[in-house]
Design an enzyme around this catalytic site. Structure first.
Site, mmCIF file in Angstrom:
data_model
loop_
_atom_site.group_PDB
_atom_site.id
_atom_site.type_symbol
_atom_site.label_atom_id
_atom_site.label_comp_id
_atom_site.label_asym_id
_atom_site.label_seq_id
_atom_site.Cartn_x
_atom_site.Cartn_y
_atom_site.Cartn_z
ATOM 1 N N CYS A 107 10.136 17.004 -22.742
ATOM 2 C CA CYS A 107 8.745 16.857 -23.181
ATOM 3 C C CYS A 107 8.394 17.972 -24.172
ATOM 4 C CB CYS A 107 7.841 16.826 -21.954
ATOM 5 S SG CYS A 107 6.134 16.321 -22.265
ATOM 6 N N ASN A 108 7.289 18.653 -23.970
ATOM 7 C CA ASN A 108 6.873 19.692 -24.913
ATOM 8 C C ASN A 108 7.839 20.873 -24.952
ATOM 9 O OD1 ASN A 108 4.663 18.387 -25.965
ATOM 10 N ND2 ASN A 108 3.200 19.314 -24.550
#
Length: 198
Positions: A107-108
């Site tokens: 993800c991030n």
């Protein structure tokens, strides 16, 4: 003696993204199977980190006290990977890669990897190519290495988008040789598809 796998958590971490991986490493890929790993949490301080879901997790190590001897570093996504606290993770990742450690980022956290140039020599994925370019700016120079898949493993780096937590788990388990290929595949299929077709 079991090897440690270090999960890096920041506040507002995505609690679901590391859940399957942590349980497979800590308790076994298949019920009752042996484990050679133990999971530990690394955070900015020894204060509890709070997930998006509101879970309070107590760290085992801080960014300053994590051990040198571990099998893998796992960066769990969330909402703080563009914060000043996240910047403290850059030298930890750099040292891990220099020492041949496995690094997973979902993800991030994958966007964080792009922002610091860690994805420039590997095939990878993330929360879209546009986001990697947005976060990475001039430090991200590997658009051709981007693959539209849930998770990608290349060399010692595993990346995944935020919905690819099962694939992230599978790729990390394979790279860590946590069990046989057959058991890892069976665990993935069971957890991905469940007992029954809806």
């Amino acid at each position: 003696m079991k090897q440690q796998v270090l999960f890096v958590l920041l506040n507002e971490y995505a609690d679901w993204e590391g859940a399957f991986l942590a349980s497979a490493l800590n308790a076994g890929v298949m019920p009752g199977s042996d484990t050679k790993y133990v999971c530990k949490v690394v955070a900015p301080t020894m204060d509890a980190v709070i997930s998006i879901g509101g879970f309070r997790t107590l760290p085992d190590y801080t960014f300053q006290t994590l051990p040198n001897d571990y099998a893998a570093l796992v960066l769990i996504g969330g909402m703080q990977w563009n914060s000043p606290e996240a910047e403290q993770v850059e030298p930890i990742v750099r040292k891990a890669l220099e020492n041949g450690k496995i690094v997973g980022a979902i993800c991030n956290a994958a966007s964080f990897m792009a922002a610091h140039g860690f994805l420039n020599d590997v095939k990878h994925t993330g929360n879209t190519l546009d986001q990697l370019k947005l976060w990475g700016k001039d430090n991200y120079r590997n658009e051709n290495g981007y693959i539209e898949r849930q998770a990608v493993s290349d060399k010692h780096i595993v990346t995944a988008n935020g919905s690819g937590y099962m694939e992230f788990c599978r790729e990390m388990l394979q790279l860590l040789q946590a069990d046989t290929e057959e058991n890892i595949a069976a665990s993935y299929q069971f957890n991905k598809s469940g007992l029954y077709k809806e």
